[in-house]
Design a protein around this motif. Structure first.
Motif, PDB file in Angstrom:
ATOM      1  N   ARG A 132      68.908  68.711  -8.861  1.00  0.00           N
ATOM      2  CA  ARG A 132      68.570  67.382  -8.247  1.00  0.00           C
ATOM      3  C   ARG A 132      68.472  67.486  -6.640  1.00  0.00           C
ATOM      4  O   ARG A 132      68.751  66.550  -5.914  1.00  0.00           O
ATOM      5  CB  ARG A 132      69.652  66.037  -8.524  1.00  0.00           C
ATOM      6  CG  ARG A 132      69.583  65.985  -9.948  1.00  0.00           C
ATOM      7  CD  ARG A 132      70.662  64.576 -10.038  1.00  0.00           C
ATOM      8  NE  ARG A 132      71.957  64.730  -9.825  1.00  0.00           N
ATOM      9  CZ  ARG A 132      72.875  65.395 -10.945  1.00  0.00           C
ATOM     10  NH1 ARG A 132      72.261  65.769 -11.967  1.00  0.00           N
ATOM     11  NH2 ARG A 132      74.098  65.542 -10.559  1.00  0.00           N
ATOM     12  N   ALA A 133      68.644  68.747  -6.246  1.00  0.00           N
ATOM     13  CA  ALA A 133      68.201  68.844  -4.687  1.00  0.00           C
ATOM     14  C   ALA A 133      66.994  68.900  -4.499  1.00  0.00           C
ATOM     15  O   ALA A 133      66.159  68.492  -5.388  1.00  0.00           O
ATOM     16  CB  ALA A 133      68.982  70.507  -4.456  1.00  0.00           C
ATOM     17  N   MET A 134      66.323  69.167  -3.139  1.00  0.00           N
ATOM     18  CA  MET A 134      65.125  68.820  -2.890  1.00  0.00           C
ATOM     19  C   MET A 134      64.172  70.015  -2.182  1.00  0.00           C
ATOM     20  O   MET A 134      65.038  70.887  -1.708  1.00  0.00           O
ATOM     21  CB  MET A 134      65.128  67.676  -1.611  1.00  0.00           C
ATOM     22  CG  MET A 134      63.580  67.494  -1.105  1.00  0.00           C
ATOM     23  SD  MET A 134      63.884  66.552   0.178  1.00  0.00           S
ATOM     24  CE  MET A 134      64.488  64.682  -0.070  1.00  0.00           C
ATOM     25  N   ILE A 135      63.286  70.230  -2.413  1.00  0.00           N
ATOM     26  CA  ILE A 135      62.420  71.350  -2.045  1.00  0.00           C
ATOM     27  C   ILE A 135      61.310  70.743  -1.402  1.00  0.00           C
ATOM     28  O   ILE A 135      60.494  69.802  -1.793  1.00  0.00           O
ATOM     29  CB  ILE A 135      61.776  72.171  -3.258  1.00  0.00           C
ATOM     30  CG1 ILE A 135      61.184  71.544  -4.318  1.00  0.00           C
ATOM     31  CG2 ILE A 135      63.059  73.184  -3.724  1.00  0.00           C
ATOM     32  CD1 ILE A 135      60.636  72.635  -5.424  1.00  0.00           C
ATOM     33  N   ILE A 136      60.878  71.312  -0.295  1.00  0.00           N
ATOM     34  CA  ILE A 136      59.899  70.992   0.425  1.00  0.00           C
ATOM     35  C   ILE A 136      59.005  72.329   0.646  1.00  0.00           C
ATOM     36  O   ILE A 136      59.171  73.345   0.770  1.00  0.00           O
ATOM     37  CB  ILE A 136      60.469  70.866   1.914  1.00  0.00           C
ATOM     38  CG1 ILE A 136      61.393  69.627   2.033  1.00  0.00           C
ATOM     39  CG2 ILE A 136      59.100  70.707   2.957  1.00  0.00           C
ATOM     40  CD1 ILE A 136      62.560  70.009   2.264  1.00  0.00           C
TER      41      ILE A 136
END
Ligand code: 4UW
Length: 514
Positions: free
Chosen positions: A239-243
């Motif tokens: 549930r972490a974020m990737i840009i």
């Protein structure tokens, strides 16, 4: 047999598909933004990502392509990449990931070898995609930001959401076919099953300690196993974020780190070098970074330490290989040995084997690294000989790397036995470049080896037997059939290529000439 077992507690690998694993992480957090398109700032929530995946699976099922079909994706890192990858997986198909810098002949070879029936791309690569498809069994072209003129657009392939994962046998069903040359020869389709990917996400999640507050700027390409597993699958599963960043650019990278307050950097050694030395770094606020993780090629302890000091962050290395889904070794936060790739991830066993005698070696001695665990590939596609050469009895994968393991289980890569050249972490298979050179008129033989390079790590150098051919002709020939990073940077014209009695190129002799 001297086995170095992972010092970490074993994990149990859930019997689910890779997309079910992803959804387990995302369900209940539907409103959280998990993907951001770096250049435009466009955001995708967990809920939107899951419904797009199900809608694509539904659309491809309605078209009869899923379950069972192999779909190729030729795209840079964009938010739609995980949609295509997991849409195919949810619908019971196989993805083959193609490097978007490839020339038409390289794309064509992979489409044909993998048996792809559909190619998904973006308008920037439409022309090369169309050229590559000619003469293959790949009939359907999808242009995600286009369509028309015989191609489908994204809306055309989306359908009613497929609510459940298409059934399968997760230990046997191949979900992705990335290409790797392994220890010898030309690039081959690496058969990774759902279980391989689920295992590697589970094994690395147990060590990496990624939380929903983590953010990473994803420039490592999703077509390569490092970006695919670590960023696209592990990060999203946690549930972490990737840009996403479609290609590496130092200024944009630093700007995105500052803007999004990235917490972890996933990089390769040439980027570590830039981050350690480039003056531009001082112009940005990078105080949010707490860990820097590098791999895919050798990196000295000094650069590893220097980049950590400059960022005030913990700087570590991991080791991976496409055939290992890819991670076998990682460093955990507090136990850092600069220059080491860390300890084995859970449920992973290692051996260090003398390449001459095939005898096992104890801690502290250098030999070939062999790995066993649930992340080890099923084999090479349509290539039982290469599979048999790489897999030793008892399900051990021979990595072709020379390594040493210390008493505490820390692994140090020392050298490479295999032919592979690593240009900025990308694979260059000498056999492929040699075949391309030999296909040029007037070339009777060729050999390609790597030369150490301060910026790229290694660069390919060619030795060619071609008395009548100019270097410019060879360069123009490579332009047409090889992606840029595979082009020899230097040509040496020779009378003959040194070979053993059995016809194997004596690469060491050539290396000595350099
Ligand atoms: N030191 C020295 C290293 C190292 C290395 C790899 O293109 P492939 O098949 O695959 C990769 C995968 C790299 C990777 C994935 C996930 C991850 O967490 C991580 O650590 C940060 C790395 O590159 O090439 C495999 C070959 O690349 C070399 C080695 O020769 C290996 O067989 N290689 N990592 N830390 N060399």
């Amino acid at each position: 047999m001297a086995i170095f077992a992972s010092p970490r507690a074993p994990v149990s690998v859930p019997d689910t598909s890779v997309t079910q694993t992803l959804f387990e992480g995302l369900t209940g957090r539907e409103d959280k933004v998990v993907v951001i398109d770096g250049p435009s700032g466009r955001t995708v929530t967990a809920g939107a990502l899951m419904s797009q995946i199900k809608a694509l699976a539904g659309g491809l099922t309605a078209r009869g392509i899923l379950p069972g079909g192999t779909i190729a994706i030729l795209a840079p890192n964009i938010p739609e990449y995980p949609v295509v990858f997991h849409g195919v997986a949810w619908g019971g198909g196989t993805v083959t990931t193609i490097n978007p810098t490839y020339t038409a002949p390289e794309i064509q070879h992979q489409l044909q070898d993998a048996g792809a029936v559909m190619l998904v791309t973006i308008s920037m690569f439409e022309e090369v995609a169309r050229t590559a498809m000619v003469g293959t069994d790949c009939r359907d072209l999808v242009v995600l930001d286009g369509g028309g003129n015989g191609a489908l657009g994204m809306a055309d392939v989306m359908g009613a959401e497929l609510p459940e994962q298409a059934p399968g046998d997760w230990a046997k069903d191949v979900v992705v076919l990335p290409y790797s040359s392994g220890t010898t020869g030309r690039p081959k389709g690496v058969m990774l099953t759902h279980r391989n990917l689920v295992a590697n996400v589970t094994q690395s999640a147990a060590v990496a300690d990624i939380t929903p507050d983590d953010k990473a700027i994803a420039f490592l390409p999703f077509f390569h196993i490092y970006g695919m597993t670590v960023l696209m699958n592990l990060f999203l599963n946690q549930r972490a974020m990737i840009i996403t960043m479609p290609r590496f650019d130092l200024e944009m990278y630093l700007r995105l780190i500052q803007e999004h307050r990235a917490t972890r950097l996933y990089i390769v050694p040439p980027v570590a070098l830039a981050l350690a030395k480039h003056p531009m770094v001082d112009d940005y606020d990078v105080s949010s970074v707490k860990q820097i993780f590098s791999g895919a090629a050798p990196m000295g302890a000094e650069i590893e330490a220097a980049v950590g000091t400059r960022f005030g962050a913990n700087s570590v290395q991991g080791y991976g290989m496409t055939e290992l889904s890819p991670i076998s070794h990682m460093t955990q936060g507090d136990s850092i040995r600069h220059g080491s790739s860390g300890q084995a991830v859970p449920s992973t066993e290692c051996r260090i084997v003398d390449p001459e005698t095939l005898e096992d070696l104890p801690a502290g001695l250098e030999g070939e690294l062999w790995i066993r665990g649930p992340q080890v590939m099923k084999g090479y596609l349509n290539n039982p000989d290469a599979t048999a050469e790489t897999m030793a009895e008892g399900d051990w994968l021979r990595t072709g790397d020379l390594a040493e393991i210390d008493e505490e289980g820390f692994m140090y890569i020392r050298d490479r036995l295999k032919e592979l050249i690593k240009y900025k972490g990308f694979q260059v298979a000498p056999a492929e470049v040699e075949a391309a050179l030999c296909a040029c008129e007037g070339v009777t033989d060729a050999a390609v080896i790597g030369r150490i390079d301060a910026e790229a790590g290694e660069v390919p150098i060619a030795f060619v037997v071609a008395p009548e051919v100019e270097e410019a002709t060879l360069r123009a020939h490579c332009e047409g059939c090889l992606a840029h990073y595979k082009h020899p940077v230097d040509y040496r014209f020779v009378d003959s290529v040194p070979k053993s009695a059995s016809g194997k190129i004596l690469r060491r002799e050539l290396r000595d000439k350099l």
